[in-house]
Motif scaffolding. Structure first.
Motif, PDB file in Angstrom:
ATOM      1  N   ASP A   1       0.725  -1.381  -0.030  1.00  0.00           N
ATOM      2  CA  ASP A   1      -0.128  -0.031   0.075  1.00  0.00           C
ATOM      3  C   ASP A   1       0.874   1.202  -0.183  1.00  0.00           C
ATOM      4  O   ASP A   1       0.355   2.233  -0.633  1.00  0.00           O
ATOM      5  N   THR A   2       1.932   1.218   0.890  1.00  0.00           N
ATOM      6  CA  THR A   2       2.823   2.267   0.787  1.00  0.00           C
ATOM      7  C   THR A   2       3.563   2.676  -0.538  1.00  0.00           C
ATOM      8  O   THR A   2       3.783   3.687  -1.167  1.00  0.00           O
ATOM      9  N   GLY A   3       4.059   1.493  -1.152  1.00  0.00           N
ATOM     10  CA  GLY A   3       4.420   1.321  -2.403  1.00  0.00           C
ATOM     11  C   GLY A   3       3.557   2.154  -3.503  1.00  0.00           C
ATOM     12  O   GLY A   3       3.875   2.637  -4.608  1.00  0.00           O
ATOM     13  N   PHE A   4       2.221   1.545  -3.289  1.00  0.00           N
ATOM     14  CA  PHE A   4       1.211   2.198  -4.160  1.00  0.00           C
ATOM     15  C   PHE A   4       0.957   3.631  -4.454  1.00  0.00           C
ATOM     16  O   PHE A   4       0.666   4.479  -5.168  1.00  0.00           O
ATOM     17  N   LEU A   5       1.125   4.052  -3.041  1.00  0.00           N
ATOM     18  CA  LEU A   5       0.960   5.662  -2.690  1.00  0.00           C
ATOM     19  C   LEU A   5       2.275   6.317  -3.258  1.00  0.00           C
ATOM     20  O   LEU A   5       2.036   7.492  -3.956  1.00  0.00           O
ATOM     21  N   ARG A   6       3.636   5.790  -3.244  1.00  0.00           N
ATOM     22  CA  ARG A   6       4.718   6.126  -4.172  1.00  0.00           C
ATOM     23  C   ARG A   6       4.447   6.323  -5.466  1.00  0.00           C
ATOM     24  O   ARG A   6       4.781   7.379  -5.963  1.00  0.00           O
ATOM     25  N   LEU A   7       3.886   5.268  -6.196  1.00  0.00           N
ATOM     26  CA  LEU A   7       3.457   5.366  -7.396  1.00  0.00           C
ATOM     27  C   LEU A   7       2.836   6.464  -7.672  1.00  0.00           C
ATOM     28  O   LEU A   7       2.747   7.162  -8.779  1.00  0.00           O
TER      29      LEU A   7
END
Length: 279
Positions: A85-91
């Motif tokens: 989920d944090t990786g998706f926010l970064r994306l």
């Protein structure tokens, strides 16, 4: 002197309330609620920090602010081993940042770092392949489409990703995801000259957004309905609707959306590929 009483709230319920505040454009209230949540549980603290980054991203997109970078860095520190989920926010954050060229939202690869764009698309593929459930896979597909279309100008390829996102949104009962996919599929119909099909998809997207509670998202959908009214020759109806969108968007602090509706009133087509067609 007595200390203030403590209230205990289930973390899942807290984050659900925060998300509902954020989608209704109550970004300040959502941030304050997260800031008031004190916990000694490291896992809960990490989720609260991540939620604060998501609220900031939502605000930045519709309001045109720049509040997410610091909160996103804080969230990444809470998940040093990585977190989908944090990786998706970064994306999402990188996607939006790369849309800006000299302060202007720009579609296509011109003026952008090709290596950064390639890395962004690779990351979207990785998140798609590693998604822990179908709805998250659908959101990754949605952003694969957005990146492919808005950064690489490959609309035909993007449509396949939007279709996959729509299937995931419908299967997982995620109205926000289905709305997002229908919005962009309808845009493709509109560009192909199929106003009837575009209208069906855009009206359905408007209803889904309203049902999910997204005030700025519903207003942005109504702007597309104003486009349909103008296409049909109903300029008075188009102007009346866009005028109310400007009023509502300004009232909730969605300044970027208000500016788009203002531009429509001045004659701009928000569906035409160009520097500001980014949502």
């Amino acid at each position: 002197m007595t200390s203030a009483p403590h209230a205990f709230v289930d973390i899942d319920e807290l984050l659900l309330a925060v998300r509902e505040l954020s989608v209704t454009a109550r970004w300040e209230q959502a941030a304050r609620l997260l800031g008031a949540a004190a916990t000694d549980d490291p896992a809960a603290r990490a989720r609260i920090t991540r939620a604060a980054a998501e609220v900031a991203l939502d605000r930045d997109w519709f309001a045109g602010t720049d509040t997410a970078a610091e909160r996103l860095e804080a969230a990444e520190k809470e998940f040093p081993d990585g977190d989908w989920d944090t990786g998706f926010l970064r994306l999402r954050h990188t996607y939006g940042r790369l849309l800006l060229v000299d302060g202007t939202l720009r579609i296509g690869p011109d003026g952008k770092d090709p290596q950064a764009l390639a890395a962004l698309l690779d990351r979207a593929r990785e998140l798609h392949d590693s998604a822990p459930d179908e709805v998250r896979r659908g959101w990754a597909a949605m952003y694969r489409g957005l990146i492919t279309e808005n950064h690489f100008a490959e609309r035909a390829t993007a449509a396949g990703h939007y279709t996959a996102a729509l299937r995931a949104g419908e299967a997982g009962a995620d109205g926000l995801l289905a709305r997002e996919a229908l919005r962009h599929l309808g845009d493709h119909d509109h560009d192909a000259g199929d106003g009837e099909r575009a209208g069906e998809r855009w009206r359905r997207a408007t209803a889904l957004g309203a049902r999910a509670g997204t005030v700025p998202g519903t207003l942005s959908q109504q702007l597309l309905l104003a486009v349909l009214a103008r296409d049909a020759g109903d300029e008075a109806g188009a102007v009346a609707l866009a005028t109310e969108i400007v009023r509502w968007a300004g009232a909730i602090g969605a300044d970027r959306l208000a500016a788009q509706a203002d531009a429509f009133l001045a004659g701009a087509d928000p569906t035409a590929p160009g520097p500001t067609d980014a949502d």
